[in-house]
Design a protein around this motif. Structure first.
Motif, PDB file in Angstrom:
ATOM      1  N   LEU A  40     -33.900 -37.564  25.847  1.00 41.78           N
ATOM      2  CA  LEU A  40     -34.230 -36.295  25.202  1.00 41.78           C
ATOM      3  C   LEU A  40     -34.765 -36.495  23.788  1.00 41.78           C
ATOM      4  CD1 LEU A  40     -31.132 -34.297  26.430  1.00 41.78           C
ATOM      5  CD2 LEU A  40     -33.478 -34.153  27.302  1.00 41.78           C
ATOM      6  N   ILE A  41     -34.410 -37.627  23.161  1.00 39.97           N
ATOM      7  CA  ILE A  41     -34.901 -37.877  21.805  1.00 39.97           C
ATOM      8  C   ILE A  41     -36.416 -38.061  21.786  1.00 39.97           C
ATOM      9  CG2 ILE A  41     -34.784 -39.405  19.798  1.00 39.97           C
ATOM     10  CD1 ILE A  41     -31.873 -40.023  20.564  1.00 39.97           C
ATOM     11  N   PRO A  42     -36.976 -39.026  22.540  1.00 38.64           N
ATOM     12  CA  PRO A  42     -38.441 -39.164  22.512  1.00 38.64           C
ATOM     13  C   PRO A  42     -39.160 -37.940  23.053  1.00 38.64           C
ATOM     14  CG  PRO A  42     -37.491 -40.582  24.206  1.00 38.64           C
ATOM     15  CD  PRO A  42     -36.351 -40.084  23.368  1.00 38.64           C
ATOM     16  N   LEU A  43     -38.565 -37.267  24.039  1.00 40.68           N
ATOM     17  CA  LEU A  43     -39.200 -36.058  24.563  1.00 40.68           C
ATOM     18  C   LEU A  43     -39.387 -35.026  23.449  1.00 40.68           C
ATOM     19  CD1 LEU A  43     -40.174 -34.331  26.973  1.00 40.68           C
ATOM     20  CD2 LEU A  43     -37.806 -33.529  27.192  1.00 40.68           C
ATOM     21  N   GLN A  94     -33.966 -32.993  11.640  1.00 39.29           N
ATOM     22  CA  GLN A  94     -34.009 -33.738  10.382  1.00 39.29           C
ATOM     23  C   GLN A  94     -34.318 -35.222  10.584  1.00 39.29           C
ATOM     24  OE1 GLN A  94     -33.863 -31.892   7.600  1.00 39.29           O
ATOM     25  NE2 GLN A  94     -33.648 -30.192   9.060  1.00 39.29           N
ATOM     26  N   ALA A  95     -34.509 -35.640  11.817  1.00 35.73           N
ATOM     27  CA  ALA A  95     -34.745 -37.054  12.118  1.00 35.73           C
ATOM     28  C   ALA A  95     -36.232 -37.388  11.985  1.00 35.73           C
ATOM     29  CB  ALA A  95     -34.226 -37.385  13.513  1.00 35.73           C
ATOM     30  N   ILE A  96     -36.727 -37.399  10.754  1.00 32.13           N
ATOM     31  CA  ILE A  96     -38.150 -37.578  10.503  1.00 32.13           C
ATOM     32  C   ILE A  96     -38.628 -38.977  10.902  1.00 32.13           C
ATOM     33  CG2 ILE A  96     -39.960 -37.474   8.767  1.00 32.13           C
ATOM     34  CD1 ILE A  96     -38.584 -34.806   9.409  1.00 32.13           C
ATOM     35  N   ALA A  97     -37.858 -39.998  10.575  1.00 33.59           N
ATOM     36  CA  ALA A  97     -38.278 -41.362  10.898  1.00 33.59           C
ATOM     37  C   ALA A  97     -38.399 -41.549  12.409  1.00 33.59           C
ATOM     38  CB  ALA A  97     -37.303 -42.371  10.312  1.00 33.59           C
ATOM     39  N   SER A  98     -37.465 -40.991  13.167  1.00 34.89           N
ATOM     40  CA  SER A  98     -37.560 -41.077  14.625  1.00 34.89           C
ATOM     41  C   SER A  98     -38.797 -40.359  15.138  1.00 34.89           C
ATOM     42  CB  SER A  98     -36.317 -40.472  15.280  1.00 34.89           C
ATOM     43  OG  SER A  98     -35.206 -41.333  15.179  1.00 34.89           O
ATOM     44  N   SER A  99     -39.080 -39.199  14.569  1.00 29.74           N
ATOM     45  CA  SER A  99     -40.233 -38.424  14.993  1.00 29.74           C
ATOM     46  C   SER A  99     -41.530 -39.195  14.785  1.00 29.74           C
ATOM     47  CB  SER A  99     -40.275 -37.097  14.219  1.00 29.74           C
ATOM     48  OG  SER A  99     -41.364 -36.310  14.633  1.00 29.74           O
ATOM     49  N   VAL A 100     -41.692 -39.745  13.590  1.00 32.43           N
ATOM     50  CA  VAL A 100     -42.912 -40.495  13.274  1.00 32.43           C
ATOM     51  C   VAL A 100     -42.956 -41.795  14.073  1.00 32.43           C
ATOM     52  CG1 VAL A 100     -44.171 -41.689  11.444  1.00 32.43           C
ATOM     53  CG2 VAL A 100     -43.068 -39.485  10.973  1.00 32.43           C
ATOM     54  N   GLY A 101     -41.839 -42.512  14.128  1.00 34.68           N
ATOM     55  CA  GLY A 101     -41.813 -43.796  14.816  1.00 34.68           C
ATOM     56  C   GLY A 101     -42.093 -43.671  16.302  1.00 34.68           C
ATOM     57  N   ASP A 137     -31.024 -42.088  12.483  1.00 38.78           N
ATOM     58  CA  ASP A 137     -31.173 -40.657  12.187  1.00 38.78           C
ATOM     59  C   ASP A 137     -31.074 -39.740  13.397  1.00 38.78           C
ATOM     60  OD1 ASP A 137     -33.635 -41.253  13.299  1.00 38.78           O
ATOM     61  OD2 ASP A 137     -34.828 -40.334  11.701  1.00 38.78           O
ATOM     62  N   SER A 138     -31.386 -40.226  14.586  1.00 40.95           N
ATOM     63  CA  SER A 138     -31.236 -39.392  15.784  1.00 40.95           C
ATOM     64  C   SER A 138     -30.123 -39.879  16.698  1.00 40.95           C
ATOM     65  CB  SER A 138     -32.558 -39.326  16.558  1.00 40.95           C
ATOM     66  OG  SER A 138     -33.040 -40.622  16.863  1.00 40.95           O
ATOM     67  N   LEU A 139     -29.951 -41.195  16.811  1.00 39.38           N
ATOM     68  CA  LEU A 139     -28.941 -41.734  17.726  1.00 39.38           C
ATOM     69  C   LEU A 139     -27.520 -41.395  17.268  1.00 39.38           C
ATOM     70  CD1 LEU A 139     -29.069 -43.366  20.348  1.00 39.38           C
ATOM     71  CD2 LEU A 139     -28.608 -45.413  19.000  1.00 39.38           C
ATOM     72  N   LYS A 140     -27.331 -41.224  15.963  1.00 33.08           N
ATOM     73  CA  LYS A 140     -25.992 -40.891  15.459  1.00 33.08           C
ATOM     74  C   LYS A 140     -25.514 -39.542  15.980  1.00 33.08           C
ATOM     75  CE  LYS A 140     -27.643 -38.726  11.155  1.00 33.08           C
ATOM     76  NZ  LYS A 140     -27.693 -38.854   9.682  1.00 33.08           N
ATOM     77  N   LEU A 141     -26.429 -38.750  16.511  1.00 36.80           N
ATOM     78  CA  LEU A 141     -26.088 -37.431  17.030  1.00 36.80           C
ATOM     79  C   LEU A 141     -25.721 -37.472  18.508  1.00 36.80           C
ATOM     80  CD1 LEU A 141     -29.059 -35.570  15.294  1.00 36.80           C
ATOM     81  CD2 LEU A 141     -26.668 -35.636  14.532  1.00 36.80           C
ATOM     82  N   ARG A 155     -45.642 -41.063   6.499  1.00 40.44           N
ATOM     83  CA  ARG A 155     -45.101 -39.714   6.641  1.00 40.44           C
ATOM     84  C   ARG A 155     -43.583 -39.677   6.595  1.00 40.44           C
ATOM     85  NH1 ARG A 155     -48.956 -36.781  11.244  1.00 40.44           N
ATOM     86  NH2 ARG A 155     -50.957 -37.548  10.448  1.00 40.44           N
ATOM     87  N   VAL A 156     -42.927 -40.835   6.678  1.00 37.87           N
ATOM     88  CA  VAL A 156     -41.465 -40.850   6.617  1.00 37.87           C
ATOM     89  C   VAL A 156     -40.960 -40.638   5.189  1.00 37.87           C
ATOM     90  CG1 VAL A 156     -41.316 -42.373   8.616  1.00 37.87           C
ATOM     91  CG2 VAL A 156     -41.268 -43.371   6.324  1.00 37.87           C
ATOM     92  N   GLY A 157     -41.853 -40.718   4.223  1.00 33.41           N
ATOM     93  CA  GLY A 157     -41.457 -40.508   2.834  1.00 33.41           C
ATOM     94  C   GLY A 157     -41.551 -41.781   2.009  1.00 33.41           C
ATOM     95  N   TRP A 158     -41.852 -41.614   0.743  1.00 38.75           N
ATOM     96  CA  TRP A 158     -42.152 -42.760  -0.119  1.00 38.75           C
ATOM     97  C   TRP A 158     -40.954 -43.706  -0.288  1.00 38.75           C
ATOM     98  CZ3 TRP A 158     -39.410 -43.827  -4.514  1.00 38.75           C
ATOM     99  CH2 TRP A 158     -38.633 -42.801  -5.045  1.00 38.75           C
ATOM    100  N   LEU A 159     -39.729 -43.153  -0.302  1.00 37.54           N
ATOM    101  CA  LEU A 159     -38.564 -44.000  -0.532  1.00 37.54           C
ATOM    102  C   LEU A 159     -38.351 -44.967   0.638  1.00 37.54           C
ATOM    103  CD1 LEU A 159     -36.146 -44.857  -2.189  1.00 37.54           C
ATOM    104  CD2 LEU A 159     -34.835 -42.984  -1.151  1.00 37.54           C
ATOM    105  N   LYS A 160     -38.408 -44.458   1.859  1.00 38.39           N
ATOM    106  CA  LYS A 160     -38.218 -45.324   3.026  1.00 38.39           C
ATOM    107  C   LYS A 160     -39.344 -46.345   3.122  1.00 38.39           C
ATOM    108  CE  LYS A 160     -36.388 -43.663   6.749  1.00 38.39           C
ATOM    109  NZ  LYS A 160     -35.198 -44.540   6.924  1.00 38.39           N
ATOM    110  N   VAL A 161     -40.569 -45.919   2.827  1.00 38.77           N
ATOM    111  CA  VAL A 161     -41.709 -46.845   2.847  1.00 38.77           C
ATOM    112  C   VAL A 161     -41.503 -47.958   1.822  1.00 38.77           C
ATOM    113  CG1 VAL A 161     -44.178 -47.081   2.352  1.00 38.77           C
ATOM    114  CG2 VAL A 161     -43.359 -45.158   3.735  1.00 38.77           C
ATOM    115  N   LEU A 162     -41.056 -47.590   0.630  1.00 44.06           N
ATOM    116  CA  LEU A 162     -40.826 -48.581  -0.429  1.00 44.06           C
ATOM    117  C   LEU A 162     -39.726 -49.562  -0.031  1.00 44.06           C
ATOM    118  CD1 LEU A 162     -41.376 -49.629  -3.291  1.00 44.06           C
ATOM    119  CD2 LEU A 162     -39.703 -47.948  -4.132  1.00 44.06           C
ATOM    120  N   LEU A 163     -38.624 -49.038   0.492  1.00 42.42           N
ATOM    121  CA  LEU A 163     -37.510 -49.900   0.887  1.00 42.42           C
ATOM    122  C   LEU A 163     -37.926 -50.884   1.974  1.00 42.42           C
ATOM    123  CD1 LEU A 163     -34.552 -47.346   0.914  1.00 42.42           C
ATOM    124  CD2 LEU A 163     -34.945 -49.186  -0.732  1.00 42.42           C
TER     125      LEU A 163
END
Length: 274
Positions: free
Chosen positions: A17-20, A55-62, A205-209, A247-255
């Motif tokens: 259901l997550i990738p869907l 709120q799982a933006i990284a999962s959405s983009v990835g 971000d999504s699997l923890k749910l 698109r995941v945000g500058w902080l995650k990209v930087l890290l």
């Protein structure tokens, strides 16, 4: 109106259901990474609280990046291969057949998943004439032997997307060895997570749910090549290789740029069975 109640008894099965949802979510953006109208239709039909993933933006983009990359590899394979046979393992409710368009008619497709999920898939995504559903664990060998018999002139491409990290290393190793024994001159596309992400999947971000967790991680892109003499690592793609990852945000990209453990936490691998 939500008219299809989806109840999954299997914790791993529910992760489909997550990738869907993520592909549906991305498809509705103004500048989508992927366009998957079938996923949108399925999310609208299913009686499930998808909002918990909002709120799982990284999962959405990835997931959108991974799906588009594998889509492009499948299209390229069909265009450049005689008698192409496309096998999607752990297919879930993925609609790759629909996404890649009319070129799908030029190949033979198999969609494999555990019986519980194939039953749902058959209802929601009835197979096309050149598409067969296989209700089986991917770790069984009967379906492998059947495909060899059914496609004596076929050239195979296997896609294992968002699956291997949920199983023990020994199980994954045995699967690669079984595949290498039966499908020479074939291609494999799959994704892996590293050991760090495996150990921290409870913070994903999504699997923890959900109740499922990663139990296999690898830091070596060539690991599977050491499991059989005819397995060859062809290439690796990182999510950060794609401009849309910003698109995941500058902080995650930087890290991810500064910390190798995060940079290599998820990879998309292309293998060949010689």
């Amino acid at each position: 109106m939500k008219n299809e109640e989806l109840v999954m008894k299997n914790n791993i099965g529910e992760t489909l259901l997550i990738p869907l949802y993520m592909k549906s979510r991305e498809s509705k953006l103004n500048d989508p990474i992927i366009c998957d109208t079938t996923a949108c239709d399925l999310v609208d039909k299913l009686d499930y609280d998808f909002s918990k993933f909002d709120q799982a933006i990284a999962s959405s983009v990835g997931i959108a990046i991974r799906s588009r990359y594998f889509d492009d590899k499948v299209k390229d394979f069909i265009e450049n291969t005689e008698n192409p046979v496309i096998v999607l393992l752990g297919a879930g409710l993925d609609s790759r057949y629909q996404r890649i368009g009319t070129i799908a008619r030029q190949a033979v497709f198999y969609q494999l998943d555990i019986p519980e999920i194939i039953q749902v898939r058959a209802q929601l995504l009835p197979p096309h004439e050149n598409e067969t559903l296989i209700p089986s664990s991917m770790f069984e060998t009967q379906w492998m032997d059947d495909l060899v018999k059914e496609n004596p002139e076929g050239t195979f491409l296997f896609i294992v997307e968002g699956v291997l990290m949920y199983f023990e290393r020994d199980t994954v190793k045995k699967w690669f060895q079984d595949m290498a024994e039966r499908f020479p001159q074939s291609e494999l596309l799959f994704d892996v997570v590293n050991v760090w992400l495996m150990k921290h999947s409870h913070r994903h971000d999504s699997l923890k749910l959900m109740n499922a967790r990663f139990i296999y991680g690898s830091d070596d892109d060539g690991e599977a090549a050491s499991w059989a003499s005819n397995l060859e690592h062809v290439s690796t793609k990182l999510y950060g290789d794609f401009p849309e990852w910003n698109r995941v945000g500058w902080l995650k990209v930087l890290l991810m740029k500064l910390i190798p453990t995060m940079k290599y936490s998820g990879r998309m691998l292309h293998y060949r069975i010689k």
